[in-house]
Motif scaffolding. Structure first.
Motif, PDB file in Angstrom:
ATOM      1  N   CYS A 202      26.016  -3.871 102.289  1.00 23.98           N
ATOM      2  CA  CYS A 202      26.485  -3.353 103.482  1.00 23.98           C
ATOM      3  C   CYS A 202      25.828  -3.955 104.839  1.00 23.98           C
ATOM      4  O   CYS A 202      26.205  -3.669 105.999  1.00 23.98           O
ATOM      5  CB  CYS A 202      25.798  -1.804 103.518  1.00 23.98           C
TER       6      CYS A 202
ATOM      7  N   GLY B 178      24.811  -2.034 108.339  1.00 21.44           N
ATOM      8  CA  GLY B 178      25.244  -0.752 108.193  1.00 21.44           C
ATOM      9  C   GLY B 178      26.237  -0.189 109.155  1.00 21.44           C
ATOM     10  O   GLY B 178      26.393   1.056 109.165  1.00 21.44           O
TER      11      GLY B 178
ATOM     12  N   PHE C 299      20.410   4.699 101.141  1.00 22.43           N
ATOM     13  CA  PHE C 299      20.358   3.101 101.020  1.00 22.43           C
ATOM     14  C   PHE C 299      19.768   2.896  99.905  1.00 22.43           C
ATOM     15  O   PHE C 299      18.760   3.175  99.551  1.00 22.43           O
ATOM     16  CB  PHE C 299      19.614   2.579 102.114  1.00 22.43           C
TER      17      PHE C 299
ATOM     18  N   HIS D 279      29.417  -0.433 108.878  1.00 22.87           N
ATOM     19  CA  HIS D 279      30.698   0.148 108.263  1.00 22.87           C
ATOM     20  C   HIS D 279      30.064   1.508 107.562  1.00 22.87           C
ATOM     21  O   HIS D 279      30.793   2.648 107.377  1.00 22.87           O
ATOM     22  CB  HIS D 279      31.398  -0.436 106.980  1.00 22.87           C
ATOM     23  N   SER D 280      28.893   1.425 106.866  1.00 21.08           N
ATOM     24  CA  SER D 280      28.135   2.752 106.196  1.00 21.08           C
ATOM     25  C   SER D 280      28.104   3.781 107.427  1.00 21.08           C
ATOM     26  O   SER D 280      28.537   4.774 106.765  1.00 21.08           O
ATOM     27  CB  SER D 280      26.895   2.330 105.960  1.00 21.08           C
TER      28      SER D 280
ATOM     29  N   VAL E 263      27.664   8.680 101.981  1.00 25.09           N
ATOM     30  CA  VAL E 263      27.556   7.290 101.781  1.00 25.09           C
ATOM     31  C   VAL E 263      26.664   6.784 100.939  1.00 25.09           C
ATOM     32  O   VAL E 263      25.483   7.087 101.545  1.00 25.09           O
ATOM     33  CB  VAL E 263      27.637   6.539 103.010  1.00 25.09           C
ATOM     34  N   THR E 264      26.713   5.917 100.098  1.00 21.97           N
ATOM     35  CA  THR E 264      25.799   5.071  99.342  1.00 21.97           C
ATOM     36  C   THR E 264      26.052   3.558 100.067  1.00 21.97           C
ATOM     37  O   THR E 264      27.247   2.833  99.799  1.00 21.97           O
ATOM     38  CB  THR E 264      25.923   5.028  97.966  1.00 21.97           C
ATOM     39  N   ALA E 265      25.073   3.027 100.587  1.00 21.18           N
ATOM     40  CA  ALA E 265      25.084   1.761 101.235  1.00 21.18           C
ATOM     41  C   ALA E 265      24.047   0.817 100.396  1.00 21.18           C
ATOM     42  O   ALA E 265      22.835   0.941 100.241  1.00 21.18           O
ATOM     43  CB  ALA E 265      24.618   1.636 102.575  1.00 21.18           C
TER      44      ALA E 265
ATOM     45  N   ILE F  56      22.368   8.523 105.163  1.00 19.86           N
ATOM     46  CA  ILE F  56      23.168   7.565 104.220  1.00 19.86           C
ATOM     47  C   ILE F  56      22.079   7.143 103.122  1.00 19.86           C
ATOM     48  O   ILE F  56      20.877   7.118 103.443  1.00 19.86           O
ATOM     49  CB  ILE F  56      23.295   6.170 105.049  1.00 19.86           C
TER      50      ILE F  56
ATOM     51  N   ASP G  54      29.702   1.281  99.993  1.00 23.47           N
ATOM     52  CA  ASP G  54      29.610   0.151 101.112  1.00 23.47           C
ATOM     53  C   ASP G  54      28.999  -1.024 100.278  1.00 23.47           C
ATOM     54  O   ASP G  54      27.536  -0.909 100.269  1.00 23.47           O
ATOM     55  CB  ASP G  54      28.872   0.414 102.356  1.00 23.47           C
TER      56      ASP G  54
END
Length: 198
Positions: free
Chosen positions: A50, A53, A92, A55-56, A66-68, A90, A47
């Protein structure tokens, strides 16, 4: 620090909650839902920009790792809180996507408001970075301000581009597969691209 980053830092720091951010939406845009439905393997998702967050979290809840990434630390504070409250893991990353390096490739990359805040060489560097992270058959989804008429240049704020501008910008490496036009005071077009075999 770039002026673009300074502006976002100030706006996020002034906000006591997400609702005070003009661009914040809790709804998942159509292009994100469509992209998730098309990705057969729930692998890695990225994302870009992001923000808080939203959408993440959605991508993680759909089974993606997930990588945001965002260059505003206050935005990531909002995003971490959201993920913690939902009990979702997630990764971050506090970094500028134009400088961030990773050996990872992603099955799905989404951008809901990052590219359209860039101008000039930054846009070219964005594409170079994006292409490093995509594999053939990876999906890339984009939300970008639409150009309403020929003289709608957007000298201040987000860049406005026509569908043809966006399609030409990502050619020949990416092929547009779906497009959703929005109308209204601030039209935001939604795009899905497929990475082509080189």
């Amino acid at each position: 620090m770039s002026s673009r980053k300074q502006i976002y830092e100030i706006m996020y720091k002034r906000a006591t909650d997400e609702s005070q951010l003009e661009w914040h939406r809790e709804e998942i845009p159509m292009f994100v839902g469509k992209a998730v439905a098309q990705v057969v393997r729930r692998g890695k998702a990225l994302d870009l920009g992001c923000g808080t967050g939203v959408h993440s979290l959605y991508l993680a809840q759909q089974g993606f790792r997930v990588t945001a990434i965002d260059f505003v630390s206050s935005a990531l504070d909002f995003a971490r809180k959201r993920a913690n409250e939902a009990g979702v893991e997630i990764q971050f990353v506090h970094a500028d996507i134009l400088e961030w390096e990773t050996p990872d490739h992603f099955d799905l990359i989404i951008d809901s408001g990052c590219l359209h805040s860039m101008r000039g060489d930054s846009r070219k560097r964005y594409k170079v970075q994006l292409l490093k992270w995509l594999d053939p058959s990876s999906l890339y989804g984009l939300l970008h301000f639409a150009k309403r008429h020929f003289f709608d240049f957007g000298l201040v704020g987000p860049q406005r581009k026509t569908r043809e501008d966006i399609e030409r910008f990502f050619a020949p490496e990416l092929r547009l597969t779906e497009f959703y036009a929005e109308t209204g005071k601030k039209p935001l077009n939604q795009y899905l691209f497929l990475a082509k075999d080189q």
